[in-house]
Scaffold this motif. Structure first.
Motif, PDB file in Angstrom:
ATOM      1  N   GLY A 187       0.802  -1.221   0.000  1.00  0.00           N
ATOM      2  CA  GLY A 187       0.000   0.000   0.000  1.00  0.00           C
ATOM      3  C   GLY A 187       0.833   1.267   0.000  1.00  0.00           C
ATOM      4  N   LYS A 188       2.151   1.133  -0.203  1.00  0.00           N
ATOM      5  CA  LYS A 188       3.014   2.301  -0.286  1.00  0.00           C
ATOM      6  C   LYS A 188       3.698   2.326  -1.657  1.00  0.00           C
ATOM      7  CE  LYS A 188       5.001   4.317   2.900  1.00  0.00           C
ATOM      8  NZ  LYS A 188       6.041   4.800   3.840  1.00  0.00           N
ATOM      9  N   ASP A 189       3.894   3.525  -2.202  1.00  0.00           N
ATOM     10  CA  ASP A 189       4.627   3.647  -3.453  1.00  0.00           C
ATOM     11  C   ASP A 189       6.028   3.075  -3.277  1.00  0.00           C
ATOM     12  OD1 ASP A 189       2.506   4.808  -4.687  1.00  0.00           O
ATOM     13  OD2 ASP A 189       3.271   6.857  -4.592  1.00  0.00           O
ATOM     14  N   THR A 190       6.427   2.218  -4.222  1.00  0.00           N
ATOM     15  CA  THR A 190       7.686   1.492  -4.109  1.00  0.00           C
ATOM     16  C   THR A 190       8.445   1.569  -5.421  1.00  0.00           C
ATOM     17  OG1 THR A 190       6.628  -0.038  -2.550  1.00  0.00           O
ATOM     18  CG2 THR A 190       8.711  -0.741  -3.543  1.00  0.00           C
ATOM     19  N   GLY A 233       7.085   0.250   0.243  1.00  0.00           N
ATOM     20  CA  GLY A 233       7.907   1.447   0.237  1.00  0.00           C
ATOM     21  C   GLY A 233       9.343   1.173  -0.123  1.00  0.00           C
ATOM     22  N   THR A 234       9.787  -0.077   0.007  1.00  0.00           N
ATOM     23  CA  THR A 234      11.157  -0.474  -0.352  1.00  0.00           C
ATOM     24  C   THR A 234      11.148  -1.685  -1.271  1.00  0.00           C
ATOM     25  OG1 THR A 234      12.084   0.369   1.734  1.00  0.00           O
ATOM     26  CG2 THR A 234      13.381  -1.272   0.547  1.00  0.00           C
ATOM     27  N   ALA A 294       2.675   0.050   7.389  1.00  0.00           N
ATOM     28  CA  ALA A 294       3.194  -1.136   6.702  1.00  0.00           C
ATOM     29  C   ALA A 294       4.507  -0.820   6.009  1.00  0.00           C
ATOM     30  CB  ALA A 294       2.177  -1.657   5.692  1.00  0.00           C
ATOM     31  N   ASP A 295       5.121   0.288   6.373  1.00  0.00           N
ATOM     32  CA  ASP A 295       6.421   0.649   5.813  1.00  0.00           C
ATOM     33  C   ASP A 295       7.437  -0.456   6.088  1.00  0.00           C
ATOM     34  OD1 ASP A 295       8.391   2.926   4.862  1.00  0.00           O
ATOM     35  OD2 ASP A 295       9.242   2.088   6.708  1.00  0.00           O
TER      36      ASP A 295
END
Length: 686
Positions: A541-544, A594-595, A643-644
């Motif tokens: 759910g994070k831009d990666t 994110g990573t 959730a990072d």
């Protein structure tokens, strides 16, 4: 004269009201002033105890100050005029202005950043910093308020551990924690002239690192780099991983890594006797971890000791690159070339393997870091930020340092184009993309593409007739491009340590002694451990970072040699798109934590290890996803539902799952898949 007398009268009246003169206020701390003050009796002072003429006790001085007009009436002042309100409002307004000015979409951004760049062009940062002892004091004071006061930790810091303890959950299996890349502190054990001031101090982690980077950069770089030929310690320098639970609980004051997880383990009964943090030097290739530090031999002995003393198997909890370390260990411990533990060792000694955010199939971010020393974090600093970073620690310096770290290369993308896509499409392409994620690297000449430098325009991907034309590299050709533009020593390290392909038949698994394949789950099989359980816990759910747009900036009238290319290649941070919201500053973002992209996090857990080819013992694999939810605006670590990639180690629900597994209640957990991973993997033919 009349005006002058009037002013004198006004001053006299003010003096009578306040009971003392302005000069008296400024000298309030002196004993002579205290003894000479004449106060007009007031209702507040009638209850005061009689004072001796020359008394200056702290109690009397405090009462005297409290009776002054300007302090006595402070609470009656309008709220908006109070210092706390003005100070807080000033900070907020400053942050808003700074954000607005530093946004690349701001029309004044380029003018402002160029002005700053020119203003600081001749600035020598090291020359204006204070003496080293003062810098150490400075960083100590700045980070002091960030460092948690363990004695004052509230109950919330030990949740969900305390809640589970009240429900009867308690420690059962011994636990081994394996941290990820850059998580473990690295201490200096060298005795050279450069090393002696830092003896047994962390060159990575704690505020000592900041001091060394700022004031002694070359010495710090010499400590952090490895010998490019051997991949081990360079002459006269020696770093070793810190040991114990505090090796990776906090990377530096205020920034926890495993700290919250350790607190919650303690809440259900764990301590240093049944919980071990297997710290390691994350710079080393996995092969050299054993060569230099005997890391896997020590890990094997520790788990065997727990089995003898506790009469129980061990739960291995790994994060990020630590999951690759665990997979390598499973192959090493069984192999006659490694631990020689035999086919049943893992089954007899490991209860569960908990994989938290493991980059099982690598990540494009490792490719960009090794190629040009860049990543999203560096290109999104803005023009001025990039300029300062380049002046202080250039991308060429970063790339050269990263290439000596064999551990970083373990996370190059694995599985080739079958996993990551071809030049036209990729399994995780989503609606709204102007171009597929398949070509991980998109390289173009800066000549003839000036029209693309306007961040408000969409990208023109057409070819041009310049000496350097655009080219697109998929996963396979991207790694090949990296090798072509690297020196012989880096290529030898890759060849000796890692493999990035995919095996599709049982016959190709016959040679289980090839250590280069032990970190690639698509070229090696899980151990024969039918009683062990695998839990995949990861966020999304994070831009990666998924793909990069690079530009060449070749010198005029000069044809570049292939080895010199890296000096003239960079991520084009002006590349943005109004039509594609996932393209920012030359980085094309996909789905993930994110990573690590979602494909790397979830493919093996949801499909790969369901195939007997890669999981011959049919080990049960449970996958649980955690969708990212932002916490309070002032919570820099994201809150209990983040959730990072790193901050997920403080996620409430994930922590609860880990504690249940370690306490023997893992059977209560089922698959929880809410992302698009099942749709994506259905397009992968492996």
């Amino acid at each position: 004269m009349v005006h002058k007398r009037k002013n004198q009268k006004n001053r006299k009246n003010r003096t009578d009201d306040s009971s003392f003169t302005d000069d008296t206020v400024s000298d309030l701390g002196t004993s002579s002033t205290v003894s000479s003050i004449k106060r007009k009796p007031t209702g507040d002072s009638l209850n005061s105890a009689p004072r001796h003429k020359h008394s200056n006790s702290p109690e009397e001085m405090e009462q005297l100050v409290n009776e002054t007009f300007f302090l006595k009436h402070e609470d009656k002042r309008p709220f908006v005029t109070k210092k706390r309100f003005v100070f807080t409002a000033g900070i907020l307004i400053g942050l808003i202005i700074a954000y607005a000015m530093m946004s690349p979409q701001n029309p004044h951004f380029k003018i402002f950043s160029n002005y700053l760049s020119e203003s600081f062009s001749d600035l020598d940062f090291s020359s204006i910093l204070p003496a080293h002892i003062l810098v150490e004091e400075l960083f100590g004071n700045i980070t002091l308020f960030l460092k948690p006061n363990i004695s004052l930790l509230e109950d919330t810091e030990f949740l969900p551990g305390l809640t589970l303890a009240e429900e009867g959950v308690k420690s059962q299996f011994p636990v081994v924690l394996i941290p990820g890349i850059v998580s473990t502190g690295l201490e200096s054990w060298g005795t050279s002239n450069c090393s002696r001031p830092y003896f047994r101090r962390r060159m990575w982690g704690t505020t000592t690192m900041f001091r060394a980077v700022l004031l002694d950069k070359e010495c710090w770089r010499n400590h952090m780099r490895l010998d490019p030929d051997t991949g081990l310690d360079p002459p006269n320098f020696k770093l070793r991983a810190a040991q114990g639970l505090d090796a990776a609980d906090y990377l530096f004051p205020g920034y926890w890594v495993w700290g919250k997880m350790i607190q919650n383990f303690a809440a259900i009964g764990y301590d240093s006797d049944n919980m071990h943090l297997a710290a390691y030097d994350w710079r080393l290739s996995f092969l050299n971890l054993e060569v230099r530090d005997k890391y896997f031999s020590k890990l094997k002995s520790n788990i065997e000791l727990s089995k003898r003393t506790e009469k129980k198997k061990t739960v291995i909890v790994s994060h990020s690159m630590g999951s690759l370390v665990a997979l390598y260990f499973f192959k090493w411990v069984e192999s006659p070339l490694g631990g020689n533990g035999g086919k049943n060792w893992v089954n007899d000694h490991v209860e569960s393997f908990v994989n938290i955010g493991g980059p099982l199939l690598g990540l494009p971010k490792a490719l960009s870091a090794l190629l040009s020393g860049e990543m999203r974090d560096t290109v999104e600093l803005g023009a001025f930020g990039v300029y300062v970073l380049e002046r202080f620690f250039s991308k060429l310096e970063r790339a050269e340092l990263f290439r000596t770290w064999g551990g970083l290369s373990s996370m190059l993308p694995k599985g080739g184009d079958a996993i990551w896509g071809n030049v036209t499409n990729a399994p995780d392409d989503r609606d709204g993309l102007i171009e597929s994620y398949g070509p991980i690297l998109n390289l173009r000449s800066i000549k003839g593409n000036n029209s693309n430098n306007d961040s408000s325009n969409d990208i023109d991907l057409s070819e041009d007739n310049e000496e350097f034309t655009s080219s697109k590299h998929t996963c396979v050709s991207g790694v090949k491009f990296l090798k072509q533009n690297s020196d012989e020593m880096f290529n030898n390290m890759l060849k000796k340590s890692y493999s990035f392909g995919v095996v599709k038949s049982q016959e190709e698994f016959q040679d289980s002694t090839d250590q280069t394949k032990w970190t690639n789950p698509l070229e090696s099989q899980l151990p024969y451990a039918p009683d062990m359980k695998i839990f995949c816990l990861y966020g999304y759910g994070k831009d990666t970072e998924r793909k990069y747009f690079y530009n060449f900036n070749p010198p005029d009238n000069k044809r570049l040699r292939i080895r010199d290319l890296l000096k003239h290649i960079f991520i084009d941070n002006t590349m943005n798109s109004d039509k594609d919201p996932y393209l920012k500053s030359g980085v094309h973002n996909g789905e993930g934590d994110g990573t690590v992209p979602l494909l790397s996090l979830g493919f093996m857990c949801t499909k790969g290890w369901n195939n007997p080819l890669y999981n011959p013992a049919k080990i049960k694999v449970i996958t649980r996803e955690f969708e990212h939810e932002s916490g309070a605006a002032l919570d820099l670590r994201g809150g209990a539902k983040t959730a990072d990639h790193v901050d997920i180690l403080g996620n409430y629900a994930l922590t609860k799952d880990v504690l249940l597994i370690a306490s023997g209640n893992g059977d209560k957990l089922d698959d929880k898949i809410t992302s698009n991973i099942l749709s994506y993997i259905s397009k992968i033919d492996i």
